[in-house]
Write an enzyme that holds these catalytic residues in place. Structure first.
Site, mmCIF file in Angstrom:
data_model
loop_
_atom_site.group_PDB
_atom_site.id
_atom_site.type_symbol
_atom_site.label_atom_id
_atom_site.label_comp_id
_atom_site.label_asym_id
_atom_site.label_seq_id
_atom_site.Cartn_x
_atom_site.Cartn_y
_atom_site.Cartn_z
ATOM 1 N N LYS A 97 43.079 56.749 40.765
ATOM 2 C CA LYS A 97 42.829 55.302 40.724
ATOM 3 C C LYS A 97 43.446 54.736 39.447
ATOM 4 C CE LYS A 97 38.911 52.933 42.716
ATOM 5 N NZ LYS A 97 37.513 52.603 42.501
ATOM 6 N N ILE A 98 44.331 53.770 39.646
ATOM 7 C CA ILE A 98 45.030 53.143 38.519
ATOM 8 C C ILE A 98 44.794 51.637 38.588
ATOM 9 C CG2 ILE A 98 47.333 52.661 37.532
ATOM 10 C CD1 ILE A 98 47.001 55.581 37.355
#
Ligand code: E4P
Length: 273
Positions: A97-98
């Protein structure tokens, strides 16, 4: 539509999986903190590596999002690689997750570091869930960078529209997809009238341009919002445990069950056991 559970609590995740309708898991630092705090409150010590390994095993073969904690492209790419290398071999289901934009203030220089990290990790075959999306244009850039998943935060948009208009609300209060008016004026955030509106516009963009990204309707607060995410064509809805638990409830279903249970004739039940 796939349903992910939005949680880092392995007890909740295991229970939701036992219901047979869960297709993946999304975590974030706040959810992980809640899960860790819950265990600490019970006096338990937590081995984080073993905990994450268990979470991945429970979800196998379905995807699990694990979020980075740094804010420069270089550091997020390094963390993404570390997470993937350390944990993906366990169940082959990790995605990273960015944040779509890791800036905390507008005058910071790192606005495109998230997009850059998405591009680099995806090009290395590491799937990314691009998170903290609040506008269709953020989703467009995430899709162009090749994000496997894009997560517009529906509930937080609804919160933002209501708090900007000084409307009091509870987090789980329903907010209509078509928006709400105040003094005859439709409230909006730069043309977005609700959280489901942003989900719907993100879906429209990826569909129109045939991007491979899947839209995860995130930050969902009640069953009706899950319904609207499904009707908006979201590929996935990530739903908190408590909201999934509410999704089967209806007064008439309870009433119907009572009547059918009262009416069972022994001759029929004897046949079927
Ligand atoms: C999921 O990916 C998000 O982190 C999550 O849905 C945020 O939900 P919240 O706005 O209820 O914290």
């Amino acid at each position: 539509m796939k349903i992910f559970i939005d949680s880092a609590d392995i007890d909740e995740i295991a229970q939701a999986y036992s219901w047979g309708i869960v297709d993946g898991v999304t975590t974030n630092p706040s959810l992980l903190k809640a899960a860790v705090d819950k265990r600490k409150a019970k006096g338990e010590t937590l081995d984080m590596e073993a905990y994450i390994a268990k979470l991945l095993e429970i979800s196998k073969p379905n995807p699990v999002s694990l979020e980075v904690t740094k804010r420069t492209a270089k550091e997020m790419i390094a963390q993404g690689r570390t997470i993937y290398k350390r944990f993906n071999s366990i169940a082959k289901n990790v995605n990273i997750k960015i944040p779509v934009n890791p800036a905390i203030q507008v005058n910071e220089q790192c606005h495109f570091d998230g997009i850059n990290a998405v591009k680099v990790l995806q090009s290395e075959g590491i799937p990314v869930n691009c998170t903290l999306v609040f506008t269709p244009e953020q989703a467009l850039l995430a899709a162009k960078a090749g994000a496997a998943y894009i997560s517009p935060f529906a509930g937080r948009i609804d919160d933002y529209i209501r708090s900007s208009a000084h409307i009091k609300f509870d987090k789980s209060d329903y907010f209509p997809e078509e928006g709400i008016e105040q003094n005859g004026v439709l409230l909006h955030d730069n043309g977005i009238v609700s959280g489901i509106d942003v989900v719907s516009q993100c879906v429209e963009i990826v569909t129109y341009y045939e991007y491979k990204s899947e839209i995860i309707a995130a930050s969902l607060r009640n069953p009706r919002q899950v319904r609207e995410a499904a009707l908006a064509g979201a590929h996935i809805a990530t739903v908190p445990f408590g909201v999934i638990a509410q999704m089967l409830r209806h007064e008439k279903t309870f009433e119907g069950m009572k009547k059918f249970t009262d009416d069972i004739v022994p001759e029929y039940e004897k046949l079927i056991g």
